[in-house]
Scaffold this motif. Structure first.
Motif, PDB file in Angstrom:
ATOM      1  N   LEU A 224       6.167  -3.552  -1.955  1.00  0.00           N
ATOM      2  CA  LEU A 224       4.847  -3.174  -1.444  1.00  0.00           C
ATOM      3  C   LEU A 224       4.768  -1.656  -1.310  1.00  0.00           C
ATOM      4  O   LEU A 224       5.596  -1.025  -0.647  1.00  0.00           O
ATOM      5  CB  LEU A 224       4.584  -3.825  -0.080  1.00  0.00           C
ATOM      6  N   GLN A 226       2.387   1.520  -0.118  1.00  0.00           N
ATOM      7  CA  GLN A 226       1.232   1.857   0.727  1.00  0.00           C
ATOM      8  C   GLN A 226       1.099   3.364   0.841  1.00  0.00           C
ATOM      9  O   GLN A 226       2.094   4.083   0.772  1.00  0.00           O
ATOM     10  CB  GLN A 226       1.426   1.290   2.138  1.00  0.00           C
ATOM     11  N   LEU A 263      -8.149   1.703  -3.540  1.00  0.00           N
ATOM     12  CA  LEU A 263      -7.293   0.886  -2.687  1.00  0.00           C
ATOM     13  C   LEU A 263      -6.221   1.794  -2.127  1.00  0.00           C
ATOM     14  O   LEU A 263      -5.954   2.846  -2.705  1.00  0.00           O
ATOM     15  CB  LEU A 263      -6.614  -0.222  -3.500  1.00  0.00           C
ATOM     16  N   ASN A 265      -3.143   0.337  -1.094  1.00  0.00           N
ATOM     17  CA  ASN A 265      -1.850  -0.339  -1.200  1.00  0.00           C
ATOM     18  C   ASN A 265      -1.807  -1.094  -2.523  1.00  0.00           C
ATOM     19  O   ASN A 265      -2.846  -1.349  -3.134  1.00  0.00           O
ATOM     20  CB  ASN A 265      -1.600  -1.268  -0.005  1.00  0.00           C
TER      21      ASN A 265
HETATM   22  C1  LIG Z   1      -4.199  -3.552   1.354  1.00  0.00           C
HETATM   23  O1  LIG Z   1      -5.502  -2.974   1.364  1.00  0.00           O
HETATM   24  C2  LIG Z   1      -6.528  -3.891   1.582  1.00  0.00           C
HETATM   25  C3  LIG Z   1      -7.854  -3.180   1.413  1.00  0.00           C
HETATM   26  O2  LIG Z   1      -7.883  -1.972   2.121  1.00  0.00           O
HETATM   27  C4  LIG Z   1      -6.375  -4.511   2.965  1.00  0.00           C
HETATM   28  O3  LIG Z   1      -7.380  -5.468   3.184  1.00  0.00           O
HETATM   29  C5  LIG Z   1      -5.007  -5.138   3.079  1.00  0.00           C
HETATM   30  O4  LIG Z   1      -4.789  -5.593   4.399  1.00  0.00           O
HETATM   31  C6  LIG Z   1      -3.921  -4.168   2.723  1.00  0.00           C
HETATM   32  N1  LIG Z   1      -2.647  -4.845   2.670  1.00  0.00           N
HETATM   33  C7  LIG Z   1      -1.559  -4.383   3.265  1.00  0.00           C
HETATM   34  C8  LIG Z   1      -0.331  -5.202   3.138  1.00  0.00           C
HETATM   35  O5  LIG Z   1      -1.563  -3.307   3.895  1.00  0.00           O
END
Ligand SMILES: *[C@@H]1O[C@H](CO)[C@@H](O)[C@H](O)[C@H]1NC(C)=O
Ligand SMILES: *[C@@H]1O[C@H](CO)[C@@H](O)[C@H](O)[C@H]1NC(C)=O
Ligand SMILES: *[C@@H]1O[C@H](CO)[C@@H](O)[C@H](O)[C@H]1NC(C)=O
Ligand SMILES: *[C@@H]1O[C@H](CO)[C@@H](O)[C@H](O)[C@H]1NC(C)=O
Ligand SMILES: *[C@@H]1O[C@H](CO)[C@@H](O)[C@H](O)[C@H]1NC(C)=O
Ligand SMILES: *[C@@H]1O[C@H](CO)[C@@H](O)[C@H](O)[C@H]1NC(C)=O
Length: 307
Positions: A224, A226, A263, A265
């Motif tokens: 993952l 971020q 986005l 992540n």
């Molecule tokens: C990834 O980004 C999306 C959209 O901003 C969000 O809804 C989601 O919770 C995020 N996922 C993580 C694991 O941070």
């Protein structure tokens, strides 16, 4: 022997208060600015029939291959910085002073470097300039900008060799370019650099912030990733960014690239179990205007495994 007289010297009357401490520039001395490497001729203000002698810093000058007397003129060949000082010409009979010349040597300025970027689009454009090579002489930088036929605005006048200027209230999506001119000036001459730009073409965000890479529990082939939009990007909701992800497995020199829009992540998948991966992220304007940011610092992680 006939000597070419090189008119690269500029004469400025110096008042004693303007002279630097320790230079002992006397009232009435004139300053000659000469170019290093050129031939320079200093003239004695005396009629040709009279005999004169030259002194440098009050010591008599001995002729060498570099310094010659021709009549009452002093010729300095291929001037070297060690030839700076106060030259004076005197009557051989009485010692009276005819001319006093303070010689300073340096270079004509080189072309200044100038770069302009909009890191905080759509708030502003920042231009930075720099004169890389010192000239050895007092040098001033003068920077202006203009938009179309609107008046010329001054960023910096008589400023230092390196500086920056922020252009605010920029006109967006305009076909009329901005024009920035930076000029370096010293007593030997001046050089300018001109830059014209459309704001959207010079967008360049800072790299994304807080980039992190972590294993995903129970996922042997995923990591993952971020990050956050660059803190300097004023409005990611309105002026969206896309991101370029570059990742490679430890030991490999063939990175893979992915582009994603709006986005913060992304889950890298299809990776090799237990391997270590390296990742960098860059930001770019959503509709591809301008340049991508520099790459973020590299982050790395090992894939999840039971042990
Ligand atoms: C990834 O980004 C999306 C959209 O901003 C969000 O809804 C989601 O919770 C995020 N996922 C993580 C694991 O941070
Ligand atoms: C300086 O003068 C010398 C002798 O006259 C000449 O050979 C030389 O080319 C001159 N140099 C320059 C830079 O003008
Ligand atoms: C040269 O000498 C004359 C007479 O002393 C003086 O009036 C004149 O100002 C001098 N010129 C320069 C350039 O020093
Ligand atoms: C002459 O004096 C000046 C100021 O004191 C100094 O900077 C310069 O190096 C001296 N020149 C020579 C050839 O000694
Ligand atoms: C700086 O440059 C502008 C335009 O090139 C000129 O109008 C202005 O007089 C200059 N200022 C100085 C201090 O040289
Ligand atoms: C882009 O992301 C921002 C912030 O998460 C959100 O407000 C906006 O609606 C998104 N736009 C699109 C087209 O997904």
């Amino acid at each position: 022997m006939e000597l070419p007289i090189i008119l690269c010297a500029v004469m400025v009357l110096l008042n004693t208060s303007g002279a630097k401490e320790g230079q002992h520039i006397m009232a009435g001395a004139v300053t000659y600015y000469g170019e290093i490497g050129r031939n320079i001729t200093l003239s004695c203000n005396v009629s040709a029939s009279e005999a004169a002698e030259w002194r440098l810093n009050n010591s008599q000058i001995t002729e060498t291959t570099e310094v010659h007397l021709t009549g009452n003129d002093l010729a300095i060949f291929s001037a070297h910085p060690s030839k700076e000082g106060e030259y004076s010409c005197h009557s051989l009979e009485t010692g009276n002073t005819y001319s006093r010349i303070y010689l300073l040597l340096g270079y004509v300025p080189t072309k200044p470097q100038l770069s302009c970027w909009s890191v905080r689009y759509p708030l502003n454009v920042v231009c930075t300039w720099n004169l890389e090579k010192p000239t050895n002489l007092p040098t001033e930088m003068n920077t202006t900008y203009s938009y179309g036929r609107e008046g010329v605005k001054t960023c910096s006048s008589a400023g230092p060799l390196r500086g920056s200027c922020t252009i605010k209230d920029i006109k967006l999506f305009s076909k009329i370019p901005y024009k920035v001119i930076v000029t370096a000036t010293n007593p030997l001459g001046s050089r300018s650099t001109i830059k014209e730009f459309i704001v959207e073409k010079i967008i360049k965000p800072d790299p994304p912030a807080d980039v992190s890479l972590s294993p995903v529990p129970n996922q042997r082939k995923k990591l993952l990733l971020q990050w956050k939009p660059p803190a300097t990007w004023p409005n990611p909701q309105l002026f969206m960014l896309k991101y370029i992800i570059r990742y490679w497995q430890a030991g490999s020199n063939r990175p893979r690239m992915i582009e994603i829009h709006n986005l913060t992540n992304y889950t890298l998948s299809g990776l090799r179990s237990r391997a270590v991966y390296f990742v960098q992220v860059a930001a770019k304007d959503f509709v591809d205007n301008g340049q991508p940011s520099e790459w973020s610092p590299t982050v790395s992680a090992r894939l999840w495994s039971k042990e």
